[in-house]
Design an enzyme around this catalytic site. Sequence first.
Site, PDB file in Angstrom:
ATOM      1  N   GLU A 188       0.844  -1.211  -0.069  1.00 11.93           N
ATOM      2  CA  GLU A 188      -0.078  -0.033  -0.170  1.00 11.93           C
ATOM      3  C   GLU A 188       0.831   1.133  -0.086  1.00 11.93           C
ATOM      4  O   GLU A 188       0.843   1.945   0.944  1.00 11.93           O
ATOM      5  CB  GLU A 188      -0.818  -0.024   1.545  1.00 11.93           C
ATOM      6  CG  GLU A 188      -2.092  -1.024   1.476  1.00 11.93           C
ATOM      7  CD  GLU A 188      -3.006  -0.790   2.283  1.00 11.93           C
ATOM      8  OE1 GLU A 188      -2.659  -0.449   3.405  1.00 11.93           O
ATOM      9  OE2 GLU A 188      -4.113  -1.062   1.934  1.00 11.93           O
ATOM     10  N   GLU A 277      -5.337  -8.190  -2.071  1.00 17.12           N
ATOM     11  CA  GLU A 277      -5.968  -8.361  -0.532  1.00 17.12           C
ATOM     12  C   GLU A 277      -7.666  -7.937  -0.966  1.00 17.12           C
ATOM     13  O   GLU A 277      -7.801  -6.801  -1.522  1.00 17.12           O
ATOM     14  CB  GLU A 277      -5.804  -7.497   0.593  1.00 17.12           C
ATOM     15  CG  GLU A 277      -4.436  -7.834   1.052  1.00 17.12           C
ATOM     16  CD  GLU A 277      -3.884  -6.544   2.136  1.00 17.12           C
ATOM     17  OE1 GLU A 277      -4.686  -6.021   2.729  1.00 17.12           O
ATOM     18  OE2 GLU A 277      -2.715  -6.322   2.129  1.00 17.12           O
TER      19      GLU A 277
HETATM   20  C1  GAL Z   1      -4.867  -3.140   4.147  1.00 19.20           C
HETATM   21  C2  GAL Z   1      -3.319  -3.667   4.519  1.00 19.20           C
HETATM   22  C3  GAL Z   1      -3.300  -4.920   5.298  1.00 19.20           C
HETATM   23  C4  GAL Z   1      -4.296  -4.518   6.467  1.00 19.20           C
HETATM   24  C5  GAL Z   1      -5.665  -4.690   5.965  1.00 19.20           C
HETATM   25  C6  GAL Z   1      -6.612  -4.185   7.182  1.00 19.20           C
HETATM   26  O1  GAL Z   1      -4.902  -2.103   3.642  1.00 19.20           O
HETATM   27  O2  GAL Z   1      -2.728  -3.810   3.304  1.00 19.20           O
HETATM   28  O3  GAL Z   1      -1.960  -4.909   5.804  1.00 19.20           O
HETATM   29  O4  GAL Z   1      -3.796  -3.641   7.518  1.00 19.20           O
HETATM   30  O5  GAL Z   1      -5.469  -3.162   5.232  1.00 19.20           O
HETATM   31  O6  GAL Z   1      -6.895  -5.251   7.793  1.00 19.20           O
END
Ligand code: GAL
Length: 963
Positions: A188, A277
């Site tokens: 990110e 993700e």
């Molecule tokens: C994403 C991030 C993860 C985690 C998630 C929220 O944006 O890449 O590491 O923080 O959000 O649980």
Amino acid sequence: MVQLFILLVANCQPQLSYNGLTTAIEWDNYSFFILGNRTFIQSGEFHMWRLPVPSLWRDIIQKAKAAGLNTISVYFHWGLINPRPGEVDLTGINDYQPFFDAAKEEGIWVIARPGPYINSETSTGGIPGHVAWIPGDPPWNLYNGELRSNDTFYHAAWQDYWTGVISLISKNQVTNGGPVILLQIENEYYNGPGQNQYVDQLRQRAIQLGVVIPTFVNDAGEFDNLVNDTDLYGFDAYPLSASGCGNANPAIWPAIPTTWRAYFDATVPGKPHFFPEFQGGSADNWGSTGGYANCRELVGYNFQRVFYHQMWADGATAENFYMFYGGTTWSQLPYSQGYTSYDYGAPITAKYGELKLQSLFLRSFTDFYMTDLIKTDTTTVPNVFITQLQNPLSKSSFYIFRPNSVATTNTTINFQYNIGQANTLVPQNGASLTLLGRDSFVIATDLSFGTSKLQYSTASLLTFLELDGSDLLVVYGYTGMPYEMAFELSGAVTQIITGPTQVTGKATNGTYILNFSPSTGVTLVNLTTPSGQDIAVLIADYNAATQIWQPTIAGRGNFVNYVGMSASTPLIVSGLYLVRNASLDEQNLALWGDVGENTKIEIFGPSVIASLTWNNDLVQTLTQTGTGTWQAIIPFSTPLVSLPDLESATWRYRDSLPEIQPDFDGFAMVPANQTTTTSVFPPYYGEPWILYADQYGFHAGNLVWRGTFMHNSSTTAPTAINISSSGAVNYAASVWLNTNYLGASDTRARTNNNTFPVSDESLIDGENTVVVLQDHMGGDLSGQDMCCTPGGRARDLQQPRGLQGYYLGGLYGERAGWHLPGYDDSLWEERTPFQGIAQPGVGFFRTTFQLDLPENYDIPLSFVFDSTIGHYRSQLYVNGWQMGKRIANIGPQTAFPVHEGILDYHGINTVVLSLWALGNGTADRAIPSFKLVANGTYAGGIQGISTNNPDWTELRGNFGVPL
Ligand code: GAL
């Protein structure tokens, strides 16, 4: 043409292409190819460091595989691997080689995400404290170094970690026979002058260390960041927001995003639509009202159906659900707002069934891996959003139906719709398709399975297999709802139905149409024709479908357990809690899995099967039915599980705040005597000392500050002590003058400025002692305070914790090792945490107990605190591991799961509680109740779990720490 090329590659050793990338992992605009096979990457996120028992990693891998996933994505934790400058520790719980080996053996690919920054609700996003406080790069920067940039000191700081972790990943790449297919760089992150360069430096170093698989970035949304800085690009999506789900209202959803496909097409044309993700659950925060139960409801089964299908509608062919298994952010690993549990409402504890249904569909129907968008239709059926995808080669179509708006809707919509090559209005029998308010379904048309052809099915497809020469299609639907399926089948069809569902069949012009409403259970429909063209359909109601398993059978060569490589899926098992694995040797079918009650199962598999073993024991009840399937009872016997009653146990107690005593000897504290800081946050007053804990190497946990001042009758008596303390939201601080408790700062603000009145009687003639105990709470995450932080983004990671000439240390009990097994507490006073302590302060309470749980069972255990609100903070240590932190006036967590491996299920266990009382009420000075409970009993599970819990002698005694 594409496929021809693929076949050639599949038979060769992976080559390096002109740009140094391996040909083992390729892609086109539709999907990835792994070793030449077009692959839909269906992945779940798992953090080994959140399950610090290496022998249990295989458990998660097997559960992912059984859910039909083909990939696991993993973050690595810089702070754990590189805790001190120059030290790279890839041993013990940081030794991930067994994880890679198990993934390979079980047939799961791995996406490696070593950061260095990972976010992940862990302190400082994984950046170790020693790095977060690196000095700046003089002369242009007076402050701490710019983290996550090409800053000289920061650049030097990541070298050791990156070299260690990338070498390990590199060794386990698919090109070296390992499971790793992709490498994420950073997480990110954003475009910026020193930032793109930094990402490039990380990537170049990885290449130097032998990385030949593609690299990619995970953008924080549709933000066009770092799009061409690595080989591939993806972004993450949390449509229901990423944290604080315990307070959200599960009845209210935002609109469903509709921009994903267009964004991918515009941003990365020619590359797969990849979500590194996608919301698999959500993180919860200190003080949430509903806890993870609420998160599981919010991001529940309906969410999976509607949003995951929408991801498909937008052309995704690589999706990683964050998290698949959440785990425990043990010790001081949580970031400032996160509590110990990282349950995440993840599918391994709930929602597993829906994930499995979707994943087995994706695993089985490969026509879905290559589709074009034919249309989106929001007008034909009012309030329904319909997407048609089509495979350009096979012309199979997939129609995805969902409500137009799901913000609050709960209405049911009935309609008919024209589908398929033949443009048929379905259902043809005059009934309706039914779309529930927050639901979604997929209708497949013109789809081959085995040698058979489905014209369409309004029931959902689960999987198919070839059974002794005929094709078996497995479908499911809701009980009582009408469904219709049409097959290409000519000649007189004989239909035999076995099972509870009423099915009608009708033949017209080479088409055979089935109509049914599923009853509870599974129903087999055998359709046979004189020409020998036979089709079988297994109809399951939704719940029965979630109990269907299709384990893989190993093939030959390398990658023997990977579907799409040499593994096969020739059977299904219906009716079990969990099937982990299977093998078919000669005539014996061996199944391994877990079961929590006597369970009747049915097996649909090849006719060679003559016997069945379950977890290596012969199943005596196996019988073959008239239709050629097998039935058996998998036996379960309830074992005797005896757990200690911690409330009647003997506990021993010792005061853990000797620092407030005038004669305290300074044991294991460091002088806080620095007078300059590079922190961008200047101290307010109190010169010359800089009282920022991180500056002295204290980056987490409870911090004890001790200072002295001289006073006698000839000096003016101070009337108050003013303390400006700084932590994270949810931190607290307690203040003592000599042995008198002055009070607490506990406002849930980030900083507190308190004035504590001082009475003449509390002053001593001579040296007076001030002690401040505060909670560090862990570092922040990047971007958490974007709005209000001087210096910008990276500064958020460098928020100080401390006071604005003292001595500094952690809790006395931790310094002395009282939390460790093997410490001799025999001379301690006998007192329980339920009796507590007499006044605000800190106490340690120890007890030990023996466990002797039955072998060959999986019995998850939790320690459970009372939920009564009290002004105290307590840390739970199990065999030396800090496995929980309870803040009894903030909550919400009361139950702390502790795995076998940390707990010795066949030996002595040491449990220690620290109790920091911030108030003087009874509920502040004692823990009302504390129990060890079992959360289930399953026969099966992973056996041979090793425990590795170093004791006091090893961790303290050998360093000369006195008892
Ligand atoms: C994403 C991030 C993860 C985690 C998630 C929220 O944006 O890449 O590491 O923080 O959000 O649980």
